[in-house]
Each structure stands twice: as C-alpha cells, then as structure tokens.
Design an enzyme around this catalytic site. Sequence first.
Site: not given
Ligand code: GLN
Length: 486
Positions: A151, A76, A175
């Site tokens: 994400s 990532k 995410s």
């Molecule tokens: N969707 C969540 C957010 O926008 C999780 C993001 C994540 O786990 N990095 O904060």
Amino acid sequence: MKPPRSLIEIRKLLSSREVDMKTLVEFYLGNIREKKHLNAFIEVFGEEALERADRVQQKIDRGTGGRLAGMVIGLKDNICYKGHYTSASSRSLENFRSIYNATAVDRLLAEDAIIIGRTGCDEFAMGGTNETSYYGPVLNPLDTSRVPGGSSGGSAAAVAADLCLAAIGSDTGGSIRQPASFCGLTGLKPGYGRVSRYGLIAYGSSFDQIGPITHSIQDAALILEVIAGKDEYDSTARSEKVPEYSMLLHSAEGKKDGEPFPRKFAYLKEPLDHPGLDPHIRERTINIIEELRADGFQGEPVSFPYLDYMVPAYYVMATAEASSNLARYDGIHYGHRSENSDNLRSTYVKSRSEGFGTEVKRRIMTGTFVLSTGYYDAYYGKAQKARRLIHEKTMEIFDQYPFIILPTTPRPAFLQGSMGEDPVALYLEDIFTIHANLVGIPAISLPLGKHPEGMPFGLQIMSAGLDETGLLLFSDFMMNRFGSLA
Ligand code: GLN
C-alpha cells in the site's frame, strides 16, 4: 542538478556549497510539478518545506545540523503530522487534521529531516496496488501503465521518480517491501515493536510497522536509527537500546570492509518451487544463492511446509484486527459524517457506507465474520494456531541460520487494472512478504533483479528477532556484491 541518490551525496554537495538546502528543496518541488501525473503525492507542503530548508541551512552553517539534515522525505498518508491533513487515502478521513505528531515524525523532524508532502496509499493501507485510494491510483514511474505496488505505493513512486530522497511507509503485510520491489528500491520493515506505532493510523495492530523506502542501505539504516526505540506512547515499542545502524555501514564512505556478520543463511524451498513464481525471479534468486555459496557462505535449503497457510492466516487475522480498528470511524467519534442521515442508526450506516471504499468494506465484513460467535474458532482461532506454527518453524530455522533468503514478490509490477474483480488473486501476491509480519521479524527487499520485461524486482532477506543490525550488514554486502548487476 543530477538527482542525488543518498544522503551522503547530498552532504557532499552541501559541504562543497555546490547546492544549498533551498536549491535542493526547489529541485524536488520542480520534479513533483513535472511528474504530477504519477499522483504520488496527495498534498505537497511546498512553502513550509522551503521555510524549513532555510532553517536547516542555518543550522548546517553553524555546524549544528541534525543527523538527517539534507534528507527530504515523503510521508505516507497514514502517519500523523501535526497540523497537517492525514487521510489514510480514505474519504472517511478526508477532512481529518492531525493534532499531534506520530513518534516517528517527531524523531525525523528533531533530526532536521524535511517532510515535503504526504504520499498516496491504498485506502487504510489495505491493498497491494494503490488502486484503492480515494485520491486515485498512483502510477509506477518506471512504466506508467503498471502499478507501483502498495500500500505504500505513493512513497515508493515518489522516491523512484526523485520527488524526494526517501520516504516513510508502513508494512502490515508487505506494504513497504512490495512497492520497493516494484519500483527498484530498498524497503525495510523493522522487527515488530522496533519503531513506535504511535500516530500510525492502525490497520492490523499486531502486524503494523513503520519503516523507510530508500535508494541506499545507508539511508535506510540512518532513518531506522532515528525513528526506532522505546516510546511511552506505545507499549508494544521495544525498549532495547537502538544500535547505531548507520555506523555499521562504512562501505558508502569508501572504507574497505564493513563490520563482520555471520556468513550463513537458509533459503526456503517452497517459495522457489511455487508455481506462481516468475521463472526469471526464480533463476535470479537461485543464481545469487549459488554465488554466495561460491563466495564461501554456508547457504542451505530448508523446507517450510506452511507456505500455503500464510495468506489465509494473514487475511483472517489482519481483517479481524481491521474490523476492530476501523469501528471508530462512525461519523461521531471520527471520520466522515453523512449529511443524509436523520437518526443514530442511519448516521452510522450512511457515514460508513459513504466514507469507506469497496475493499475496506470487504475487509471489515470479513473481519467481523471471522470474529463472530460460532465462527470464531473455525477462523480466527485457527488462524492464530497457524500463526503459532509458522512462528515456531521460523524460529527453528533461526536457531541454525541468522538469515533467510526468499523472493519479495512472485512477479514484477503488474499492469494497472489487471487484477480484475477477484480480491483473492491479489491477496495471493502477498505470499512471500506476510511471513515476516506473521512472525514479527525484520525483513528487507533489495533491488537486485531486473526482469527481461524491463521491470525491477526485489530479493528479500529476513533476520531473527530484532537483528536489524545483521540484516543491514548483510544487505550492504549484497548490494555491493550484486547491486551493479541488477
Ligand atoms: N497487501 C497487504 C494487504 O492488503 C499488505 C498491506 C500492508 O502491508 N499495509 O493487507
């Protein structure tokens, strides 16, 4: 070559000499070229991966290959890899080249994994669709009109499309698990502190964890075993000994029964009664619970009265932490510097205005607001109290049950662009995943559902404290028992 779906398969191909490391890497590079339209990778390290393939092959030939020899991985874009660009999919870090490896990366490389490229994500890992990336959206390989989740959407898309065997993601509020669920894969968020955060670009530091997205439980176990453990560069990394997770899962090697684990679980009533839950996901989750009971598991419904506090508590605390973590990208310490500024103030204002996208700005402003004098108690302080209540109630459940079962997401992957302009609608999609982050416990999404619309969806299991061992054993059982029916 038929796409391999586990390291064990690759090892067999390598030892029978049907395939060598170079052919394997070329296979993935070919797929990456062919499926460029998915936009899963921001950058591919082709030459370098081929060179490493030669070196790993030599080690394999000498019998000195590491535990991850044969594992081709996508990383990532928010995890530092020395000498490589790491941008968190943000314009502000477009030209940032890492000068050190994240601890997780060091450990992957030390065991002979090959990192084939960096995968796209929501900007600074803030989002659940991959649509906020500076480098454009990633498409879901199973249906390109849909999002891959986020994400870590590029990581999940890359694995689902066979552009690499496994990928590394980060999970602050789902995410890893949500994109795994949207792409039909296994996504594991370790317990907080199990994996060092050193070299992970910080979003919400009290939530962030690095973990694997894979096809198989065995690969998830092996990757965790390699990357976990204490680290002098991260004082929140836990110092407990890391169990040999991969040895616990014999089933893929054809050994009869895996290690025993407690056949007992709780399932939360409120998520299953939630009006936003897709009826097919509900039905499949209940069916699995009933079948487990018929198998002799003790599975009981438990009420969790704080479900509706999850999203507000998380979004207050995560944005607060983000506003502080992202303060360093001011064009001077770090990040994009505006060419249109002529004094200190305009350098700050313009660099940040140009460097960050809309969602990141929204989070920074929200986070700054909830921490500001006069509002701190009403928002940040309240959210901390809610987090404490959620933690205590969850621990009460773990006093009696080793596992908690719930859906990963309220619905399967949605259409690109369908979330419109309302950020809260998207935040609400995180309702089932953020529980584990708020409490800091391990959680996994298993690809156990197939929606009549054709998309996969995940079933989530959470376990207490640092009990990834129990979680993986139970997951292995679940995949053997229900995986083929998904
Ligand atoms: N969707 C969540 C957010 O926008 C999780 C993001 C994540 O786990 N990095 O904060």
